[in-house]
Design a protein around this motif. Sequence first.
Motif, PDB file in Angstrom:
ATOM      1  N   LEU A 110       1.045  -1.366  -0.025  1.00  0.00           N
ATOM      2  CA  LEU A 110      -0.116  -0.013   0.314  1.00  0.00           C
ATOM      3  C   LEU A 110       0.823   0.905   0.093  1.00  0.00           C
ATOM      4  N   TYR A 149     -21.043  -0.730 -12.332  1.00  0.00           N
ATOM      5  CA  TYR A 149     -21.327  -1.722 -12.063  1.00  0.00           C
ATOM      6  C   TYR A 149     -22.980  -2.346 -12.780  1.00  0.00           C
ATOM      7  N   ARG A 171     -10.212  -8.535  -6.377  1.00  0.00           N
ATOM      8  CA  ARG A 171      -9.269  -7.324  -6.010  1.00  0.00           C
ATOM      9  C   ARG A 171      -8.498  -7.868  -4.649  1.00  0.00           C
ATOM     10  N   PRO A 198      -8.686  -0.043  11.560  1.00  0.00           N
ATOM     11  CA  PRO A 198     -10.205   0.627  12.291  1.00  0.00           C
ATOM     12  C   PRO A 198     -10.772   0.688  13.743  1.00  0.00           C
ATOM     13  N   THR A 203     -16.626   5.745  16.564  1.00  0.00           N
ATOM     14  CA  THR A 203     -18.149   5.530  16.512  1.00  0.00           C
ATOM     15  C   THR A 203     -19.298   7.337  17.612  1.00  0.00           C
TER      16      THR A 203
ATOM     17  N   MET B   3     -21.140   6.830  10.526  1.00  0.00           N
ATOM     18  CA  MET B   3     -20.446   5.072  10.679  1.00  0.00           C
ATOM     19  C   MET B   3     -19.258   5.206  11.341  1.00  0.00           C
ATOM     20  N   ASN B   4     -18.710   4.198  11.738  1.00  0.00           N
ATOM     21  CA  ASN B   4     -17.469   3.965  12.311  1.00  0.00           C
ATOM     22  C   ASN B   4     -16.027   3.571  11.219  1.00  0.00           C
ATOM     23  N   CYS B   5     -15.201   3.162  11.962  1.00  0.00           N
ATOM     24  CA  CYS B   5     -14.034   2.831  10.349  1.00  0.00           C
ATOM     25  C   CYS B   5     -14.866   1.547  10.406  1.00  0.00           C
ATOM     26  N   GLU B   6     -14.844   0.576  10.762  1.00  0.00           N
ATOM     27  CA  GLU B   6     -15.313  -0.660   9.533  1.00  0.00           C
ATOM     28  C   GLU B   6     -16.449  -0.255   8.987  1.00  0.00           C
ATOM     29  N   ARG B   9     -14.646   1.354   5.996  1.00  0.00           N
ATOM     30  CA  ARG B   9     -14.363   1.013   5.323  1.00  0.00           C
ATOM     31  C   ARG B   9     -14.623  -0.153   4.464  1.00  0.00           C
ATOM     32  N   TRP B  12     -15.239   1.148   0.633  1.00  0.00           N
ATOM     33  CA  TRP B  12     -14.533   1.921  -0.521  1.00  0.00           C
ATOM     34  C   TRP B  12     -14.466   1.314  -1.431  1.00  0.00           C
ATOM     35  N   HIS B  13     -15.211   0.030  -1.573  1.00  0.00           N
ATOM     36  CA  HIS B  13     -15.577  -0.251  -3.495  1.00  0.00           C
ATOM     37  C   HIS B  13     -15.966   1.050  -3.793  1.00  0.00           C
ATOM     38  N   LEU B  14     -17.836   0.956  -2.842  1.00  0.00           N
ATOM     39  CA  LEU B  14     -18.745   1.557  -3.638  1.00  0.00           C
ATOM     40  C   LEU B  14     -17.832   3.506  -3.639  1.00  0.00           C
ATOM     41  N   HIS B  16     -15.173   4.536  -3.881  1.00  0.00           N
ATOM     42  CA  HIS B  16     -13.620   4.333  -4.841  1.00  0.00           C
ATOM     43  C   HIS B  16     -14.228   4.158  -6.371  1.00  0.00           C
ATOM     44  N   HIS B  31     -17.054  10.740   8.109  1.00  0.00           N
ATOM     45  CA  HIS B  31     -16.290   9.980   8.823  1.00  0.00           C
ATOM     46  C   HIS B  31     -14.964  10.697   7.919  1.00  0.00           C
ATOM     47  N   GLU B  37      -6.760   8.328   9.593  1.00  0.00           N
ATOM     48  CA  GLU B  37      -6.400   6.675   9.886  1.00  0.00           C
ATOM     49  C   GLU B  37      -7.263   6.776   8.379  1.00  0.00           C
ATOM     50  N   ARG B  40      -6.787   8.139   5.733  1.00  0.00           N
ATOM     51  CA  ARG B  40      -5.257   8.046   4.394  1.00  0.00           C
ATOM     52  C   ARG B  40      -5.085   6.031   4.350  1.00  0.00           C
ATOM     53  N   GLN B  45      -5.349   2.347  -0.558  1.00  0.00           N
ATOM     54  CA  GLN B  45      -6.271   1.823  -1.560  1.00  0.00           C
ATOM     55  C   GLN B  45      -6.822   2.457  -2.503  1.00  0.00           C
TER      56      GLN B  45
END
Lengths: 211, 276
Positions: A110, A149, A171, A198, A203, B3-6, B9, B12-14, B16, B31, B37, B40, B45
Motif C-alpha cells: 500500500l 456496476y 481485487r 479501524p 463511532t 459510521m464507524n471506521c469498520e 472501510r 470503500w469499493h462503492l 472508490h 467520517h 487514519e 489515509r 487503497q
Amino acid sequence: MSPQKRKADRFVEHLEPLQKALEVYCRRCLSDANAVEDVLQSAIGNAFRDFDLFAEGTNFRAWIFRYVNLEIKATNRTFWAKSHASLIEEPEADDDWRLNFDEAHFDALLDSPDAVLQHCDEALAGAISLLNPLERSVLLLKAIGGFKYREIADIAGVPMGTVMSSLARARERLRHQLVEYGREHGLLSRPQTGKAAPHENETNDVENGEA
Amino acid sequence: MSMNCEQTRQHWHLFHDSEGDAELHQRINEHLSMCPECARWFFQQSQLEEAVTETLRQGERTADMWDRISRRAVSTEPTAARSRYLLGGILVLAASMLIVVSLVFWNAADGSSRDLTTLSVGLHEKLATGREDVKFSSGSHIEIEEYLRRQVTFPVRCPPREDAGFHAAGGGVCKFDQAPVAYVVGQVGGQRVSVFIMSRESLSRFPEQQAALQRRQIVSQQRGDCEVVMGEVNENLVLVVGRVTTDQLDRVLKAYGSYHEHGPQVPPTHRASDPA
C-alpha cells in the motif's frame, strides 16, 4: 451512398475509438493467447450483423463489449474443455490464500505500489488467469472498460450484487498475488510502524461531534 | 447516523468506484473528514487500485489485425465486380488527392485548427455568450453525467463537485478536430466556466498539447482573456476553460470525477501521460 455503406461507416466510427480497449480486454481475458484475433473477428462480425438493432444515442461501448464478452466466454469454455477433457467448467479458484494473508507486506505494498507494479506485468497476468471467469471479467470490465456496476451486470448477464461481490473478491485475490510476488522478489520491505487499524471507539466520537 | 471506521472501510469499493447513493458518500465523507487514519487508508487503497488499473490498461492496438477484422467483418464491397473496383479506386484516388490539397490549403489558412486550447476557448466563448446553445440544461450532477454517458462512447465521470467552487448548469457534446467531446458548463465565482472531456486517445490529434502534457501533469495555457487548465484524469483528457484564475480552474480540474471531498490532498486519479 448505399444504406449498407452508411451502416458500415457509422459502425466503424463508433468502433474505432474502442479498438485498443477491446483488444487489451480480450488479451487479458482469454485463456488461449492465440485466439485474440478470431474472437474479435467473430464478435465484431456478429455486432455488425446486428448493428441495425443498436439504438443511436445509447451506450455503444457497453453494447460492443457485450458481444466481445460473449465470444470470450464461449472460447474460454472450449479451450478448457479441450485442455482439461475431464472438466466441464473451469475450476473455481480456492480461498486458501485467505489463511496465509501477509498483512505486514500488504501494508508495504500500500505504501509503494509502484515498487511492485513496475516489475510484474507477467505476474499480474498470471494472477488474472487464476481468477475464476466471472471475477476476471468483472475486474477487467471495470479496470479496462471503465464501466459502472450496472453496465457490467448487463454485459456479463449477472445481477448487480454478484458484480459487487465478484469485484471485491477479485481485487482481494489480485492484491494477495501482488504481495506474494513482491515478497518473493524482495520488492517489499516490512513497515517499521504499526498500521492504521479501524477502532470502534470512533463511532461515539463521531456521533458526539468530538473528533 | 455516523459510521464507524469498520463500516466506513467496508464501503470503500462503492466510494472508490463512485457507486452507491449520494447519502452514503456524504456519510463516508463525514467520517473521513474526522478520521485521518481512515482518510489515509482510503487514499492508499485508491492509490493501489489506480496503479493496478493503469497496469492492466497497458497495451497497444494492433493496427494490422484491426484492418483485417474491419475488412472481413464490415466489408460492403460486391464480390465480382472488378470494373467497379477499378472505377472506385480511381474515384477514391481522385477524392484523396482533393482532400489532401484542401487540407493543405485549409491548414495554411487556419493554423490553429489543431490547437486544442484555441478550439476549447472558441467553443467556451460561444457557450458563455449564448451563440451556441447548451444541449442539456440541468443543475443536477447525476442528470448531467447520465446524459453525457448516453451521448459518447468513452467513459465520462461526474462533473466537478460544488465544494470545488463549480456550480454545474448543463452539458452537451461536440467535436474537436473530429474527436468527440463531452462538455459541462457552469459557474465559478459568478464567471462562466466550461469543462471539456475527451478520451485520452484523442490527445494524439493535438501534438502541442500532447507534448506539453508529457512534460507536466497539469498544463495551463492562455488564449485572449481566457485561461485553460488541462490534464489527464484516468481515461479522460479534461480541459477547464474560463475567465477566472488558473488556481480556480485547477481546483475544478482536480475535482473532476471525484467524490472525495475531505481526504488526502492529492487525488489519486491524476496521472502523467504515458511516454510517447
